[in-house]
Scaffold this active site. Sequence first.
Site, short mmCIF file in Angstrom:
data_model
loop_
_atom_site.label_atom_id
_atom_site.label_comp_id
_atom_site.label_asym_id
_atom_site.label_seq_id
_atom_site.Cartn_x
_atom_site.Cartn_y
_atom_site.Cartn_z
N MET A 1 86.83 55.47 39.33
CA MET A 1 87.16 56.42 38.52
C MET A 1 88.15 55.79 37.46
O MET A 1 88.29 56.28 36.02
CB MET A 1 88.05 57.63 38.97
CG MET A 1 86.96 58.81 39.23
SD MET A 1 87.76 60.35 39.67
CE MET A 1 87.60 60.20 41.58
N TYR B 1 96.44 61.27 53.70
CA TYR B 1 95.83 61.56 52.35
C TYR B 1 96.25 63.02 51.76
O TYR B 1 96.80 63.03 50.38
CB TYR B 1 94.49 61.34 52.57
CG TYR B 1 93.72 61.15 51.03
CD1 TYR B 1 93.99 60.11 50.12
CD2 TYR B 1 92.95 62.36 50.65
CE1 TYR B 1 93.15 60.22 49.03
CE2 TYR B 1 92.30 62.39 49.40
CZ TYR B 1 92.34 61.01 48.72
OH TYR B 1 91.64 61.22 47.23
N THR C 1 82.18 57.25 44.25
CA THR C 1 83.00 56.03 44.10
C THR C 1 83.05 55.15 45.50
O THR C 1 82.70 56.09 46.16
CB THR C 1 84.50 56.01 43.65
OG1 THR C 1 85.09 56.95 44.60
CG2 THR C 1 84.52 56.87 42.11
#
Length: 249
Positions: free
Chosen positions: A18, A150, A185
């Site tokens: 990105m 995360y 991605t």
Amino acid sequence: MGLLDGKVALITGGARGMGESHVRLFLEEGARVVFGDVLEEEGKALAAETGAAYVRHDVRSPAEWRRAVDTATELHGRLDVLVNNAGILTYGRIQDMEPEDFDRVIDVNLKGTWLGVKSVIDPMKAAGRGAIVNISSIEGFVGAEGLSAYAASKFAVRGLTKSAARELARFKIRVNSVHPGAINTAMAVNPDLMAEVDVEAFVKSMVIKRFAKPVEVSHVVAFLASDRASYCTGSEFTVDGGLLTGAGY
Ligand SMILES: NC(=O)c1ccc[n+]([C@@H]2O[C@H](COP(=O)([O-])OP(=O)(O)OC[C@H]3O[C@@H](n4cnc5c(N)ncnc54)[C@H](O)[C@@H]3O)[C@@H](O)[C@H]2O)c1
């Protein structure tokens, strides 16, 4: 006329995924772009192809933040936009995860973003205004198995964004967060993650039933970086094809 004509932008983690897409769209929209990354080969190749400036920049390092910001102001005389895009995802259930792996995710995703906000205040004050876009995730709203570090880092980026928005409004600096869903991605097809996810069922649970192209996020980031977003600060913008609307997610 481009959306970002006259703006100087610094984008972290810009060598691929990105971040690379943000670099390309920002250039198309008229910005002058400096981007950092730890992937030197990919960074130099993208710079040679596009004309954006690449700087080796590990977002965990205050010294490398100084170098990245100085590169932007020395090359272009000012800094108007920061996109805190660099991030890592480490998959592992809490019981199995090493504390060092937890620290690494927090250091890159959260402390790296905080250091970025801190590093651009002076140049944005000097420019008389600024826009900071922090890339969080849908995991900034919901937890997920194996993604405790995360998700913790991405929830925290929301808190940082809102505090910074309140602190920096007096300098005409706007701060917002963007929350991508499933974007095509290298991170999204991480083999550890993919081994745990039923991709077909995941896609079925979406409202828009596909992964997004990176540029579909870049358009939202570019809007927030632009003067068209002049009344947006401290806000959260999901780009998730409706994923968070579902009870199943
Ligand atoms: N792909 C998705 O589905 C998705 C969803 C939500 C949020 N995000 C977030 O979007 C951002 C971009 O991710 P992506 O999907 O393009 O992944 P990616 O892995 O393709 O790109 C991340 C980039 O950050 C760089 N990076 C990693 N550690 C760094 C460090 N310490 N300093 C500087 N650069 C560093 C990497 O080298 C890479 O170029 C990340 O913050 C990620 O958490 C991604």
